[in-house]
Design an enzyme around this catalytic site. Structure first.
Site, mmCIF file in Angstrom:
data_model
loop_
_atom_site.group_PDB
_atom_site.id
_atom_site.type_symbol
_atom_site.label_atom_id
_atom_site.label_comp_id
_atom_site.label_asym_id
_atom_site.label_seq_id
_atom_site.Cartn_x
_atom_site.Cartn_y
_atom_site.Cartn_z
ATOM 1 N N TYR A 136 0.282 9.403 -24.669
ATOM 2 C CA TYR A 136 0.894 8.352 -25.492
ATOM 3 C C TYR A 136 0.586 6.968 -24.919
ATOM 4 C CZ TYR A 136 3.825 11.867 -27.867
ATOM 5 O OH TYR A 136 4.278 12.946 -28.601
ATOM 6 N N LEU A 324 12.001 12.701 -39.681
ATOM 7 C CA LEU A 324 11.813 11.899 -40.895
ATOM 8 C C LEU A 324 10.398 12.028 -41.435
ATOM 9 C CD1 LEU A 324 13.697 8.554 -40.113
ATOM 10 C CD2 LEU A 324 14.597 10.752 -40.891
ATOM 11 N N GLY A 327 8.330 8.952 -41.198
ATOM 12 C CA GLY A 327 8.877 7.878 -42.022
ATOM 13 C C GLY A 327 8.880 8.149 -43.504
ATOM 14 N N LEU A 329 10.517 10.294 -45.164
ATOM 15 C CA LEU A 329 11.857 10.581 -45.651
ATOM 16 C C LEU A 329 12.789 9.381 -45.576
ATOM 17 C CD1 LEU A 329 12.127 14.184 -44.216
ATOM 18 C CD2 LEU A 329 12.219 13.556 -46.642
ATOM 19 N N GLY A 331 12.014 6.912 -47.329
ATOM 20 C CA GLY A 331 11.818 6.436 -48.686
ATOM 21 C C GLY A 331 10.988 5.174 -48.805
ATOM 22 N N LYS A 332 10.556 4.606 -47.685
ATOM 23 C CA LYS A 332 9.882 3.301 -47.750
ATOM 24 C C LYS A 332 8.509 3.356 -48.407
ATOM 25 C CE LYS A 332 8.533 3.822 -42.900
ATOM 26 N NZ LYS A 332 8.863 3.348 -41.539
#
Length: 459
Positions: A136, A324, A327, A329, A331-332
């Site tokens: 990472y 999520l 991301g 989930l 909704g963005k």
């Protein structure tokens, strides 16, 4: 990764621990091991039972209980560890069910912003578990490799964070096309594991990690969006799991690792590791695997298809990453205007993925981020499923992100959800959801109906 292929390798022995009577494992079944600062009774002894009231009603009425399948569906969300009342099991809600993922520290977030986020998690919300990896941040590249671990170590020194006040988790990179990581990295041999671990300890400025994962298997397995096993891709020469577990056990014996864990594994891999470590019998020279870090979300429930059984029978808990779905989930990417964005995007406009230009999948389009393909907003059934789950969230007064996280927190085998956040607002939303804990039974039933129509669009 490229590996020479020879003749088909011989089948491997995956026999589990010796069994006694039906449904019973010979020998002691409840060794205790550390979990979230508490003792976690071996999940092999976890009783996933319907509530007592359900059983009592059936007995009183004189009718047979519902079928096992129906009873499990109806009682999910109220299952408990058999000894939770004694305090031995992990918390069911709150910060002790969360682990902050750090794969954006050093890439999307610079040093000071990363320090602020880590401090906000620990001091404002009590999130004390942090997950990293030697590769990472992502997208992975030579210039930044290891920076997420370096930032965690620097933050602890600068902020005066006591080592025993936090739980640190990191991972050894499996074979792949990242020549800047241990020259390949090549096969994940015992020597490679030792080198990787020592590097992580040095970067984080600590002499031990609480959880150490093998980031992905050395052998061929379908992963990161792949579903079906291709027998033609199996190759000879993969590092034996026993060799890797023995290396982890030596690290535990030296005090460098507290718990051994896997990531992106298969039912076969988990069962093989449990058997190698002795199962319910006497310990062996192999480390006991206590957890597996797997993707799990409303859009990816493949863990439940077989891996869940291998884990619960082997005493292996779930660390759920991507709750999520990168991301999606929140909704963005699909019209929800209330989702917070990773960074202030300024004049950035929406890309072909939809949503704000500062959203992660838009910022890293075409830059080698594996999530771009795995979590593509326009993949089949993604938009349909996300809109259905957004509607369910609205019906119970939750944001899409908090609803998605609370679904993951409802899993009876969950140890922690590995959340991703790159601003205080995102962290506040997720920690608030964790305080509210698992979803109610009715919401879980509605989720099952959506899942039946759109199963696992982001496996």
């Amino acid at each position: 990764r490229a590996r020479a292929r020879g003749a088909a390798a011989p089948p491997l022995d995956v026999r589990g621990p010796e069994r006694g009577g039906r449904g019973e494992v010979a020998g002691a079944r409840t060794p205790e091991r550390a979990c979230c600062g508490r003792a976690l009774t071996d999940l092999a002894a976890m009783d996933l039972v319907a509530p007592a009231s359900t059983q009592a009603r059936a007995a009183h009425s004189g009718h047979r209980p519902a079928t096992r399948r129906h009873r499990q569906r109806r009682s999910r969300g109220t299952w408990v560890h058999a000894n939770r009342s004694s305090g031995d099991a992990c918390a069911t809600s709150g910060p002790d069910k969360l682990m902050l993922g750090t794969m954006q520290l050093g890439e999307l977030l610079g040093r000071e912003a990363s320090f602020a986020l880590l401090s906000h998690a620990l001091r404002e919300h009590g999130v004390r578990a942090f997950d990293s990896a030697e590769m990472y941040p992502v997208p992975q590249r030579a210039a930044t490799a290891g920076d997420s671990e370096r930032i965690i170590g620097a933050w602890m020194r600068v902020a005066g964070v006591a080592r025993d006040s936090v739980l640190l988790s990191t991972k050894a990179t499996g074979p792949g096309d990242m020549e800047w990581i241990r020259g390949g990295p090549g096969p994940l041999t015992a020597d490679a594991i030792e080198t990787a671990l020592d590097g992580s300890l040095r970067r984080m400025g600590t002499d031990y990690v609480d959880i150490y994962h093998l980031h992905w298997p050395d052998r061929y397995v379908p992963m990161f969006g792949e579903v079906h096993y291709d027998v033609n891709r199996r190759f000879r020469g993969a590092v034996p799991l026993e060799e890797q577990l023995e290396a982890l056990q030596r690290a535990i014996h030296k005090g460098k690792v507290r718990r051994a864990a896997l990531s992106n594994e298969t039912p076969y891999g988990v069962a093989r590791c449990v058997h190698a470590a002795g199962g319910a019998s006497a310990p062996t020279s192999c480390a006991k695997v206590s957890a597996v870090q797997q993707a799990y979300s409303l859009l990816n429930r493949t863990f439940d298809a077989g891996l869940a059984e291998a884990c619960v029978e082997g005493g292996v808990s779930l660390l759920a990453y991507a709750p999520l779905a990168a991301g999606l989930l929140s909704g963005k990417y699909h019209g929800y205007s209330g989702a917070s964005v990773e960074v202030d995007a300024g004049e950035l406009s929406a890309s072909c993925h939809g949503g704000p230009g500062g959203a992660r999948l838009n910022m890293y389009t075409g830059k080698g981020d594996e999530d771009e393909e795995r979590y593509h907003p326009e993949a089949p059934n993604v938009e349909e499923a996300v809109h259905e789950y957004m509607a369910l969230a609205a019906a119970v007064g939750e944001t899409p992100a908090s609803f998605a996280l609370r679904f993951v927190l409802s899993h009876p085998m969950l140890e922690r959800a590995v959340i991703g956040a790159t601003c205080a607002q995102q962290l506040d939303e997720l920690c608030g959801a964790a305080q509210r804990g698992p979803l109610d039974e009715r919401s879980l039933e509605r989720i099952d109906h959506v899942h039946a129509r759109y199963p696992n669009p982001t496996p």
